[in-house]
Design a protein around this motif. Structure first.
Motif, PDB file in Angstrom:
ATOM      1  N   GLN A 138     -20.461  -5.022 -16.248  1.00  0.00           N
ATOM      2  CA  GLN A 138     -21.791  -5.258 -16.760  1.00  0.00           C
ATOM      3  C   GLN A 138     -21.715  -5.780 -18.186  1.00  0.00           C
ATOM      4  O   GLN A 138     -20.971  -5.276 -19.003  1.00  0.00           O
ATOM      5  N   VAL A 139     -22.479  -6.796 -18.449  1.00  0.00           N
ATOM      6  CA  VAL A 139     -22.571  -7.367 -19.792  1.00  0.00           C
ATOM      7  C   VAL A 139     -23.974  -7.114 -20.324  1.00  0.00           C
ATOM      8  O   VAL A 139     -24.958  -7.385 -19.634  1.00  0.00           O
ATOM      9  N   GLN A 140     -24.050  -6.596 -21.508  1.00  0.00           N
ATOM     10  CA  GLN A 140     -25.352  -6.367 -22.146  1.00  0.00           C
ATOM     11  C   GLN A 140     -25.348  -6.928 -23.543  1.00  0.00           C
ATOM     12  O   GLN A 140     -24.350  -6.834 -24.258  1.00  0.00           O
ATOM     13  N   VAL A 194     -22.592  -7.882 -28.066  1.00  0.00           N
ATOM     14  CA  VAL A 194     -22.337  -8.030 -26.640  1.00  0.00           C
ATOM     15  C   VAL A 194     -21.392  -6.919 -26.198  1.00  0.00           C
ATOM     16  O   VAL A 194     -20.304  -6.765 -26.765  1.00  0.00           O
ATOM     17  N   SER A 195     -21.803  -6.150 -25.203  1.00  0.00           N
ATOM     18  CA  SER A 195     -20.970  -5.050 -24.718  1.00  0.00           C
ATOM     19  C   SER A 195     -20.525  -5.323 -23.287  1.00  0.00           C
ATOM     20  O   SER A 195     -21.153  -6.081 -22.563  1.00  0.00           O
ATOM     21  N   GLY A 196     -19.439  -4.665 -22.910  1.00  0.00           N
ATOM     22  CA  GLY A 196     -18.881  -4.870 -21.581  1.00  0.00           C
ATOM     23  C   GLY A 196     -17.417  -5.229 -21.709  1.00  0.00           C
ATOM     24  O   GLY A 196     -16.890  -5.378 -22.806  1.00  0.00           O
ATOM     25  N   SER A 197     -16.770  -5.396 -20.599  1.00  0.00           N
ATOM     26  CA  SER A 197     -15.347  -5.734 -20.613  1.00  0.00           C
ATOM     27  C   SER A 197     -15.195  -7.239 -20.803  1.00  0.00           C
ATOM     28  O   SER A 197     -14.926  -7.981 -19.867  1.00  0.00           O
ATOM     29  N   ILE A 198     -15.374  -7.661 -22.068  1.00  0.00           N
ATOM     30  CA  ILE A 198     -15.406  -9.082 -22.395  1.00  0.00           C
ATOM     31  C   ILE A 198     -14.011  -9.581 -22.729  1.00  0.00           C
ATOM     32  O   ILE A 198     -13.314  -8.973 -23.545  1.00  0.00           O
ATOM     33  N   ILE A 214     -15.913 -15.142 -25.451  1.00  0.00           N
ATOM     34  CA  ILE A 214     -17.260 -15.722 -25.463  1.00  0.00           C
ATOM     35  C   ILE A 214     -17.157 -17.106 -26.065  1.00  0.00           C
ATOM     36  O   ILE A 214     -16.641 -17.254 -27.178  1.00  0.00           O
ATOM     37  N   ASN A 244     -17.550  -8.997 -30.990  1.00  0.00           N
ATOM     38  CA  ASN A 244     -18.419  -9.683 -30.015  1.00  0.00           C
ATOM     39  C   ASN A 244     -19.865  -9.668 -30.512  1.00  0.00           C
ATOM     40  O   ASN A 244     -20.791  -9.300 -29.763  1.00  0.00           O
ATOM     41  N   VAL A 290     -19.371 -16.399 -21.199  1.00  0.00           N
ATOM     42  CA  VAL A 290     -18.759 -15.079 -21.323  1.00  0.00           C
ATOM     43  C   VAL A 290     -17.758 -14.898 -20.181  1.00  0.00           C
ATOM     44  O   VAL A 290     -18.122 -14.972 -19.006  1.00  0.00           O
ATOM     45  N   ARG A 328     -15.091 -12.629 -18.150  1.00  0.00           N
ATOM     46  CA  ARG A 328     -14.689 -11.247 -17.831  1.00  0.00           C
ATOM     47  C   ARG A 328     -13.687 -11.294 -16.686  1.00  0.00           C
ATOM     48  O   ARG A 328     -13.676 -12.237 -15.896  1.00  0.00           O
TER      49      ARG A 328
END
Length: 123
Positions: free
Chosen positions: A1-3, A24-28, A31, A75, A99, A101
């Motif tokens: 999930q990206v938020q 930006v949060s999540g397993s990125i 970007i 991020n 983005v 992932r």
């Protein structure tokens, strides 16, 4: 999930300043670019500023007053807004382009928007 979570909006008098933040949060993994857009009541959403590997660009209406910056380690992207005018009043949205992932060996690439933050400039 990206938020994407924006913060920093509010009410300010004309001539004042605000600084917007977007994280930006999540397993990125990476970007490609981040940008700020705005939408005023009854108007279309428009690009305010964008920063990427190909440089930065600004809407003519904010050149010299707004500055976009980015922290790749966090991020995050920021928008410093100086000399604010009533016509800057809008909901400001952060967008992350390209983005990347990974889930196992599967690579995902997409664009994501934040929920928006209200900026109101009084005259």
């Amino acid at each position: 999930q990206v938020q994407l979570v924006e913060s920093g909006g509010g009410l300010v008098r004309a001539g004042g300043s605000l600084r917007l933040s977007c994280v930006v949060s999540g397993s990125i993994f990476s970007i490609n670019a981040m940008g700020w857009y705005r939408q005023a009541p009854g108007k279309q959403r428009e690009l305010v500023a964008r920063i990427g590997s190909d440089g930065t660009n600004y809407a003519d209406s904010v050149k010299g007053r707004f500055t976009i910056s980015r922290d790749n380690q966090k991020n995050a992207a920021y928008l410093r807004m100086n000399s604010l005018k009533p016509e800057d009043t809008a909901v400001y949205y952060c967008k992350a382009d390209g983005v990347t992932r990974y889930s196992g060996m599967t690579r995902y690439v997409g664009d994501f928007w934040g929920q928006g933050t209200q900026v109101t400039v009084s005259s």
